[in-house]
Scaffold this motif. Structure first.
Motif, mmCIF file in Angstrom:
data_model
loop_
_atom_site.group_PDB
_atom_site.id
_atom_site.type_symbol
_atom_site.label_atom_id
_atom_site.label_comp_id
_atom_site.label_asym_id
_atom_site.label_seq_id
_atom_site.Cartn_x
_atom_site.Cartn_y
_atom_site.Cartn_z
ATOM 1 N N MET A 7 0.817 -1.206 0.000
ATOM 2 C CA MET A 7 0.000 0.000 0.000
ATOM 3 C C MET A 7 0.861 1.272 0.000
ATOM 4 O O MET A 7 0.559 2.252 -0.678
ATOM 5 C CB MET A 7 -0.929 0.004 1.224
ATOM 6 C CG MET A 7 -1.863 -1.180 1.305
ATOM 7 S SD MET A 7 -3.030 -1.235 -0.069
ATOM 8 C CE MET A 7 -3.915 -2.753 0.311
ATOM 9 N N SER A 66 -4.894 3.865 1.632
ATOM 10 C CA SER A 66 -3.988 2.803 2.055
ATOM 11 C C SER A 66 -3.921 2.714 3.573
ATOM 12 O O SER A 66 -3.896 1.620 4.145
ATOM 13 C CB SER A 66 -2.585 3.057 1.485
ATOM 14 O OG SER A 66 -2.610 3.107 0.080
ATOM 15 N N ASN A 89 -7.049 1.153 4.894
ATOM 16 C CA ASN A 89 -7.057 -0.272 4.577
ATOM 17 C C ASN A 89 -6.229 -1.078 5.564
ATOM 18 O O ASN A 89 -6.509 -2.258 5.806
ATOM 19 C CB ASN A 89 -6.531 -0.484 3.152
ATOM 20 C CG ASN A 89 -6.793 -1.869 2.628
ATOM 21 O OD1 ASN A 89 -5.900 -2.704 2.566
ATOM 22 N ND2 ASN A 89 -8.028 -2.135 2.244
ATOM 23 N N VAL A 106 -9.065 -4.214 -6.181
ATOM 24 C CA VAL A 106 -8.090 -3.340 -5.525
ATOM 25 C C VAL A 106 -6.824 -3.209 -6.367
ATOM 26 O O VAL A 106 -6.302 -2.101 -6.555
ATOM 27 C CB VAL A 106 -7.750 -3.880 -4.117
ATOM 28 C CG1 VAL A 106 -6.551 -3.137 -3.541
ATOM 29 C CG2 VAL A 106 -8.949 -3.726 -3.193
ATOM 30 N N TYR A 141 -11.350 1.639 -0.405
ATOM 31 C CA TYR A 141 -10.477 0.943 0.537
ATOM 32 C C TYR A 141 -11.190 0.637 1.851
ATOM 33 O O TYR A 141 -10.906 -0.375 2.502
ATOM 34 C CB TYR A 141 -9.220 1.768 0.800
ATOM 35 C CG TYR A 141 -8.136 1.570 -0.231
ATOM 36 C CD1 TYR A 141 -7.438 0.372 -0.294
ATOM 37 C CD2 TYR A 141 -7.810 2.560 -1.150
ATOM 38 C CE1 TYR A 141 -6.443 0.171 -1.229
ATOM 39 C CE2 TYR A 141 -6.811 2.378 -2.091
ATOM 40 C CZ TYR A 141 -6.133 1.177 -2.124
ATOM 41 O OH TYR A 141 -5.146 0.969 -3.062
#
Length: 487
Positions: free
Chosen positions: A168, A327, A330, A297, A384
């Motif tokens: 990420m 990111s 996530n 993704v 995300y």
């Protein structure tokens, strides 16, 4: 079993001088540090190039369908190695596997760093991917041996955070470097860490597994590699060649190979993977959700930076900053998602995550030259958030409801197909984007720069629209999920 003293080894079968050592708290910390450092740097390399694809396309004069193979091949090869990870861990000692992974990663990083054309860079990525495919399963296996059961959840969560955060943050790091130097320098910086990790591994890492002589069904590995490789190759050419022989032939070869692979696994006494787990509906649905989530993704990670740089005219660094908040979310939200799963089961949290992802993809399918970066940031965060909400609960429900005898195969199937999903998502959705571009330009003989940009955005929108439709279908599947469904 936790290995604390030399007396543990006769029970484990680890009775060679090479394997005997005292695993105290300090040793365990050093071993985990070395493994996590290597794992983080290897996963950092997986997606770092996605943010500079526009530069590589211009520098090497290649298409989007070609450049995406730099990420696709990395994910594909590491996924194939994941399939044989159980064999490797049983066949070779911990130190040998770790140093082998470091050698592959160091050589691959050097080749990538000195590359002056696409084939050399591609070869470097393949070599790197082999190292990653060896290292990541070794990390999880070592933790299960060294960490007491009552602490494994916390440590595994930490490891997952480290391993998952690297892909990420890699584009952000690469985007920052692009503000000061050429993308080749990324590999030099990574190389320093790989060499340092290898040196630390020689000093701290010990053997913690019993070495046996298991048999590997080479034919099954070849069939799996040809099967997934053929499907990905076919999908990657869909945008450039349409339904031509260049697309149909690899797809047919890939599908036939996977059918033979599946038939072979179902009839073998000791299969590479026990495919009987697919007889459980909750497992099959869970795998489909997991694969589609990863496909989408990975597609967004590759396509959205192309849109921002080539469509909106941003720099690599700015594009990476736009991707950063999503990111971070996530990486952090799975803890909340796990808590909700424990209290309410999989249906609410997984279905909600898919719904949020689907809505976000609908917004992404309506991007234009006037879309603001703030809007892109918010929509990407939504995507995300949805992915983070469903990922951990879905994996827990999919594997946790299996009988214990199916844990190993279920885990191997999920991790391997997760990697394959990323590879397929990269190639398939970039092909959708290319198809949309070509459709926009088919009646324009000599497009001007503005029309080229409009064509790119049209392709991006088409690709994301297909993603929204697929997510809507998977959302319906998620409504059939249940908790604690045991055979």
């Amino acid at each position: 079993m936790v290995l604390n003293t030399d007396e543990d080894y006769p029970q484990m079968g680890l009775n060679s001088k090479e394997n005997k050592f005292s695993v105290n708290k300090n040793n365990t910390k050093k071993i985990l540090f070395v493994l996590l450092l290597g794992g983080f740097m290897s996963m950092l390399s997986e997606t770092a190039l996605s943010i500079v694809f526009p530069h590589i396309m211009l520098q090497y004069n290649i298409s989007a369908g070609t450049v995406q193979w730099l990420t696709t091949i990395y994910v594909l090869v590491s996924g194939i190695v994941f399939l044989i990870s159980a064999f490797l861990i049983e066949r070779f000692s911990t130190r040998k596997l770790f140093m082998s992974s470091m050698i592959f990663l160091i050589i691959g990083t050097i080749v990538s760093g000195v590359s002056s054309n696409f084939p050399v860079l591609f070869a470097g990525r393949v070599i790197q991917a082999v190292g990653t495919g060896i290292l990541v399963p070794l990390i999880f296996n070592t933790i299960l041996i060294l960490i007491p059961r009552q602490k494994q959840g916390l440590v595994m969560g930490l490891v997952s955070l480290v391993i998952l955060s690297a892909p990420m943050f890699a584009p952000v790091f690469m985007g920052f470097l692009m503000g000061f130097m050429d993308w080749h320098w990324f590999f030099l910086l990574v190389l320093v860490f790989f060499i340092a990790t290898a040196v630390l591994g020689l000093s701290f890492l010990k053997n913690v597994t019993e070495v046996t002589r298991p048999k590997l069904d080479i034919l099954s590995v070849i069939l799996a590699a040809v099967g997934f490789g053929g499907i990905i190759m076919g999908f990657s050419g869909l945008g450039d060649y349409g339904l031509s022989l260049n697309v149909i032939l690899p797809l047919i070869i890939g599908i036939v190979s996977l059918i033979i692979f599946a038939a072979r696994q179902l009839t073998m006494e000791h299969p590479l993977l026990d495919l009987h787990v697919f007889k459980y509906p909750f497992f099959t649905i869970g795998i489909i959700i997991n694969v589609i989530n990863v496909m989408v993704v990975f597609a967004v990670v590759i396509i959205l930076p192309m849109y921002m740089q080539n469509g909106l005219g941003t720099t690599s660094f700015v594009a990476s900053l736009v991707m950063l908040p999503g990111s971070i979310l996530n990486c952090l939200l799975p803890l909340l998602a796990g808590h909700i799963y424990d209290r309410h089961g999989p249906k609410i949290i997984v279905s909600s995550g898919l719904a949020v992802m689907c809505i976000s993809m609908i917004f992404l399918s309506n991007l234009s030259v006037s879309t603001t970066l703030a809007a892109v940031l918010i929509i990407n965060c939504g995507l995300y958030i949805g992915s983070a909400l469903l990922m951990s609960p879905n994996q827990t429900n999919t594997l946790g409801n299996l009988d214990s005898k199916h844990y190993a195969s279920g885990s191997a199937i999920m991790t391997s197909l997760q990697q394959m999903g990323g590879a397929i998502g990269s190639s398939l959705f970039v092909s959708f984007m290319s198809f949309g571009q070509h459709s926009y330009l088919q009646n324009i003989i000599t497009p001007d720069p503005a029309q080229q940009i409009s064509a790119l955005i049209s392709g991006v929108n088409f690709s994301f629209l297909i993603g929204a439709i697929i997510l809507a279908f998977v959302f319906l599947l998620s409504l059939f999920l249940k908790k604690e469904v045991h055979a």
